[in-house]
Design a protein around this motif. Sequence first.
Motif, PDB file in Angstrom:
ATOM      1  N   VAL A  80       0.851  -1.184   0.000  1.00  0.00           N
ATOM      2  CA  VAL A  80       0.000   0.000   0.000  1.00  0.00           C
ATOM      3  C   VAL A  80       0.889   1.237   0.000  1.00  0.00           C
ATOM      4  N   HIS A  81       0.662   2.102  -0.974  1.00  0.00           N
ATOM      5  CA  HIS A  81       1.396   3.357  -1.070  1.00  0.00           C
ATOM      6  C   HIS A  81       0.420   4.526  -1.082  1.00  0.00           C
ATOM      7  N   LEU A  82       0.917   5.642  -0.607  1.00  0.00           N
ATOM      8  CA  LEU A  82       0.205   6.904  -0.702  1.00  0.00           C
ATOM      9  C   LEU A  82       0.809   7.649  -1.888  1.00  0.00           C
ATOM     10  N   VAL A  83       0.031   7.826  -2.963  1.00  0.00           N
ATOM     11  CA  VAL A  83       0.555   8.429  -4.183  1.00  0.00           C
ATOM     12  C   VAL A  83      -0.395   9.518  -4.655  1.00  0.00           C
ATOM     13  N   VAL A  88      -1.112   7.681  -9.838  1.00  0.00           N
ATOM     14  CA  VAL A  88      -1.742   6.368  -9.850  1.00  0.00           C
ATOM     15  C   VAL A  88      -2.526   6.151 -11.138  1.00  0.00           C
ATOM     16  N   LEU A  89      -3.152   7.192 -11.663  1.00  0.00           N
ATOM     17  CA  LEU A  89      -3.883   7.046 -12.920  1.00  0.00           C
ATOM     18  C   LEU A  89      -2.929   6.746 -14.075  1.00  0.00           C
ATOM     19  N   THR A  90      -1.736   7.309 -14.025  1.00  0.00           N
ATOM     20  CA  THR A  90      -0.754   7.089 -15.089  1.00  0.00           C
ATOM     21  C   THR A  90      -0.015   5.769 -14.915  1.00  0.00           C
ATOM     22  N   TRP A  91       0.327   5.414 -13.691  1.00  0.00           N
ATOM     23  CA  TRP A  91       1.214   4.284 -13.432  1.00  0.00           C
ATOM     24  C   TRP A  91       0.508   2.945 -13.287  1.00  0.00           C
ATOM     25  N   ARG A  92      -0.754   2.934 -12.911  1.00  0.00           N
ATOM     26  CA  ARG A  92      -1.348   1.685 -12.455  1.00  0.00           C
ATOM     27  C   ARG A  92      -1.313   0.575 -13.516  1.00  0.00           C
ATOM     28  N   SER A  93      -1.661   0.865 -14.765  1.00  0.00           N
ATOM     29  CA  SER A  93      -1.685  -0.199 -15.774  1.00  0.00           C
ATOM     30  C   SER A  93      -0.309  -0.840 -15.947  1.00  0.00           C
ATOM     31  N   ARG A  94       0.742  -0.044 -15.778  1.00  0.00           N
ATOM     32  CA  ARG A  94       2.103  -0.577 -15.921  1.00  0.00           C
ATOM     33  C   ARG A  94       2.425  -1.573 -14.830  1.00  0.00           C
ATOM     34  N   HIS A  95       1.691  -1.530 -13.718  1.00  0.00           N
ATOM     35  CA  HIS A  95       1.928  -2.437 -12.594  1.00  0.00           C
ATOM     36  C   HIS A  95       0.982  -3.643 -12.584  1.00  0.00           C
ATOM     37  N   ASP A  96       0.025  -3.691 -13.501  1.00  0.00           N
ATOM     38  CA  ASP A  96      -1.009  -4.726 -13.434  1.00  0.00           C
ATOM     39  C   ASP A  96      -0.440  -6.138 -13.412  1.00  0.00           C
ATOM     40  N   ALA A  97       0.425  -6.462 -14.369  1.00  0.00           N
ATOM     41  CA  ALA A  97       0.945  -7.826 -14.465  1.00  0.00           C
ATOM     42  C   ALA A  97       1.721  -8.203 -13.211  1.00  0.00           C
ATOM     43  N   MET A  98       2.534  -7.276 -12.700  1.00  0.00           N
ATOM     44  CA  MET A  98       3.294  -7.554 -11.476  1.00  0.00           C
ATOM     45  C   MET A  98       2.357  -7.819 -10.304  1.00  0.00           C
ATOM     46  N   VAL A 180     -10.426  -0.729   6.260  1.00  0.00           N
ATOM     47  CA  VAL A 180     -10.232  -0.504   4.836  1.00  0.00           C
ATOM     48  C   VAL A 180     -11.566  -0.642   4.115  1.00  0.00           C
ATOM     49  N   ARG A 181     -11.938   0.394   3.396  1.00  0.00           N
ATOM     50  CA  ARG A 181     -13.092   0.362   2.496  1.00  0.00           C
ATOM     51  C   ARG A 181     -12.580   0.687   1.099  1.00  0.00           C
ATOM     52  N   ASN A 182     -12.884  -0.173   0.157  1.00  0.00           N
ATOM     53  CA  ASN A 182     -12.333  -0.065  -1.187  1.00  0.00           C
ATOM     54  C   ASN A 182     -13.384   0.397  -2.183  1.00  0.00           C
ATOM     55  N   LEU A 183     -12.934   1.216  -3.124  1.00  0.00           N
ATOM     56  CA  LEU A 183     -13.768   1.641  -4.232  1.00  0.00           C
ATOM     57  C   LEU A 183     -12.862   1.722  -5.463  1.00  0.00           C
ATOM     58  N   PRO A 184     -13.356   1.346  -6.630  1.00  0.00           N
ATOM     59  CA  PRO A 184     -12.505   1.461  -7.817  1.00  0.00           C
ATOM     60  C   PRO A 184     -11.982   2.882  -8.001  1.00  0.00           C
ATOM     61  N   LEU A 185     -10.736   2.970  -8.428  1.00  0.00           N
ATOM     62  CA  LEU A 185     -10.154   4.289  -8.686  1.00  0.00           C
ATOM     63  C   LEU A 185     -11.007   5.086  -9.663  1.00  0.00           C
ATOM     64  N   SER A 186     -11.594   4.395 -10.635  1.00  0.00           N
ATOM     65  CA  SER A 186     -12.406   5.102 -11.627  1.00  0.00           C
ATOM     66  C   SER A 186     -13.600   5.788 -10.979  1.00  0.00           C
ATOM     67  N   SER A 187     -14.189   5.164  -9.946  1.00  0.00           N
ATOM     68  CA  SER A 187     -15.315   5.779  -9.243  1.00  0.00           C
ATOM     69  C   SER A 187     -14.844   6.904  -8.335  1.00  0.00           C
TER      70      SER A 187
END
Length: 364
Positions: A80-83, A88-98, A180-187
């Motif tokens: 868990v990072h605070l970014v 996060v919108l730019t970087w997240r897809s690059r981290h998906d596979a990892m 912890v309460r989670n919501l999609p970043l898109s929302s």
Amino acid sequence: MTVLSTRALNRATLARQLLLDRAGLPVLDAVGHLCGLQAQEPQEPFTGLWSRLRAFDPAALSDLLTGRDVVRTHLMRRTVHLVTAADVLTWRSRHDAMLRQRVLGVYRRELAGVDLDELAAAGRAVLADGEPRSMSQLARAVADRWPGPAPRALGEMLVAALVPMAQLPPRGLWRTRAGVRNLPLSSWLGREVDPPSADGSDPVGQALVRRYLAAYGPAATADLRAWSGLAGLPKAVAAVRDELVAFRDERGRELLDLPGAPRPDPGTPAPVRFLPAFDNAILGYDDRDRIIDREHRGLSVAGARMVLVDGRVAATWTVEDGTVLVTPLRGLSPAERAAVGEEGGALASFLSDGAGDRTRILDG
């Protein structure tokens, strides 16, 4: 090729990490410069920023969280990072596979036979109502479709890997305890994360190389991999290599850096600094010799809070009844003890809103 001593690398790290001189940056800019802060322990980023910024007001970070300018999310190394929201919108897809591979590394047997794309779609469908959910609530909501795997395996794969999530406030706010309460970043942020490059190039990877070096360099490619958790960055490094300068460390490893980045004189004095648990100034390298002795390296992954004396880890610290307790890892000179006591007192005052400023240095 110029060889940089361990002490030279130490001073460069301190300068890049805003630990040599406290910076006057706005909090959002500091979070961006640092490429985020490790944040699985929700209150630790406040100490991390207090040690790096002049006149840091913890309310400013809380306001950035509630204002959706910074986000708590799984990212580098699946932690868990605070970014910043922009990062996060730019970087997240690059981290998906990892992220997928790291969760599978823990739950491969439990998730055998589960179509991960179907699981992601089911999780998104549950979350489409806009209601934040805990990991266990989300796992229970899809468990009927996959009754075999343990709910935790389903939940962790969804929350940490398949669906880009934000951990919502009040978790992570100053002096606030919350689950912890989670919501999609898109929302939460109002748009989807950026997709991978359609032409097979890796502009995000190249930007990560530059950003990492700005905050951590000079560094080896193994250090970049240790910080990010990403194995597929050699092409990105190669693509920007002509922009970089190269050095060697005392072990002969090649180190890369931005040409104009700070590399202070090794003799530059370094003030005492108190670091929070899991601080990336330590965890952001494969070779951590520049900042911590090898015999103490295990403390960096055990959640110990560290004290830097002359730029290196020399003690650990905790808080008890409003007093900052310091446990030295080596002998401290009288001048060092006085400096640790002074900085520890300032930290105690920060943590207590000025109600106390006591430091006690424990003797072995």
